[in-house]
Write a protein that holds these residues in place. Structure first.
Motif, short mmCIF file in Angstrom:
data_model
loop_
_atom_site.label_atom_id
_atom_site.label_comp_id
_atom_site.label_asym_id
_atom_site.label_seq_id
_atom_site.Cartn_x
_atom_site.Cartn_y
_atom_site.Cartn_z
N ARG A 3 -4.10 -0.57 10.29
CA ARG A 3 -5.46 -0.26 9.82
C ARG A 3 -5.55 -0.56 8.33
O ARG A 3 -4.68 -0.19 7.55
N ARG A 4 -6.61 -1.22 7.93
CA ARG A 4 -6.83 -1.56 6.52
C ARG A 4 -7.73 -0.51 5.90
O ARG A 4 -8.76 -0.14 6.45
N THR A 5 -7.32 -0.02 4.73
CA THR A 5 -8.09 0.99 4.01
C THR A 5 -7.86 0.79 2.52
O THR A 5 -7.24 -0.19 2.12
N PHE A 6 -8.31 1.71 1.72
CA PHE A 6 -8.17 1.60 0.27
C PHE A 6 -7.41 2.80 -0.27
O PHE A 6 -7.59 3.91 0.20
N ALA A 7 -6.57 2.52 -1.26
CA ALA A 7 -5.81 3.58 -1.93
C ALA A 7 -6.10 3.51 -3.41
O ALA A 7 -6.54 2.47 -3.92
N GLY A 8 -5.86 4.59 -4.08
CA GLY A 8 -6.04 4.61 -5.53
C GLY A 8 -5.10 3.63 -6.20
O GLY A 8 -4.03 3.29 -5.66
N LEU A 9 -5.47 3.13 -7.33
CA LEU A 9 -4.68 2.12 -8.03
C LEU A 9 -3.25 2.57 -8.34
O LEU A 9 -2.33 1.77 -8.21
N PRO A 10 -3.00 3.84 -8.71
CA PRO A 10 -1.61 4.25 -8.96
C PRO A 10 -0.70 4.08 -7.73
O PRO A 10 0.43 3.62 -7.86
N LEU A 11 -1.21 4.41 -6.55
CA LEU A 11 -0.42 4.23 -5.34
C LEU A 11 -0.20 2.75 -5.05
O LEU A 11 0.89 2.33 -4.69
N ALA A 12 -1.23 1.94 -5.24
CA ALA A 12 -1.10 0.50 -5.02
C ALA A 12 -0.08 -0.12 -5.98
O ALA A 12 0.71 -0.97 -5.59
N LEU A 13 -0.08 0.32 -7.23
CA LEU A 13 0.90 -0.19 -8.19
C LEU A 13 2.31 0.21 -7.80
O LEU A 13 3.26 -0.57 -7.96
N ALA A 14 2.48 1.42 -7.28
CA ALA A 14 3.80 1.86 -6.82
C ALA A 14 4.26 1.00 -5.65
O ALA A 14 5.44 0.62 -5.57
N LEU A 15 3.37 0.67 -4.72
CA LEU A 15 3.72 -0.21 -3.60
C LEU A 15 4.09 -1.60 -4.10
O LEU A 15 5.02 -2.23 -3.60
N TYR A 16 3.37 -2.09 -5.09
CA TYR A 16 3.66 -3.40 -5.67
C TYR A 16 5.04 -3.42 -6.32
O TYR A 16 5.83 -4.34 -6.13
#
Length: 88
Positions: free
Chosen positions: A59-72
């Protein structure tokens, strides 16, 4: 922020050891990866939200930028580890 995770696209969130976990609505998994960026995502990026995808149900959704940066950062570290282990 609300307990329902309104900032993260309405996905439920929980705190664990001071960090915020994102929980998938469909399968209740907490494992996400970055999703490909689309031009239609520009509005959400302006709200500091980045597209992520559940590893279990996709499922595609949106996360806050801090979580996305941690995944990156985790993805970069994994790639670096693979590169160094192949060279050895």
């Amino acid at each position: 922020m609300s307990a329902t995770g309104a900032q993260d696209g309405g996905m439920p969130r929980h705190r664990c050891n001071g960090s915020i976990l994102l929980i998938c609505y469909d399968c209740s998994a907490s494992s996400f990866r970055l999703s490909r960026f689309r031009w239609s995502d520009l509005e959400r990026l302006a709200l500091l939200q980045y597209p992520v995808r559940c590893r279990s149900c996709h499922r595609r959704t949106f996360a806050g930028l801090p979580l996305a940066l941690a995944l990156y950062q985790a993805r970069r570290a994994k790639r670096m580890h693979r590169t160094h282990s192949v060279d050895s």
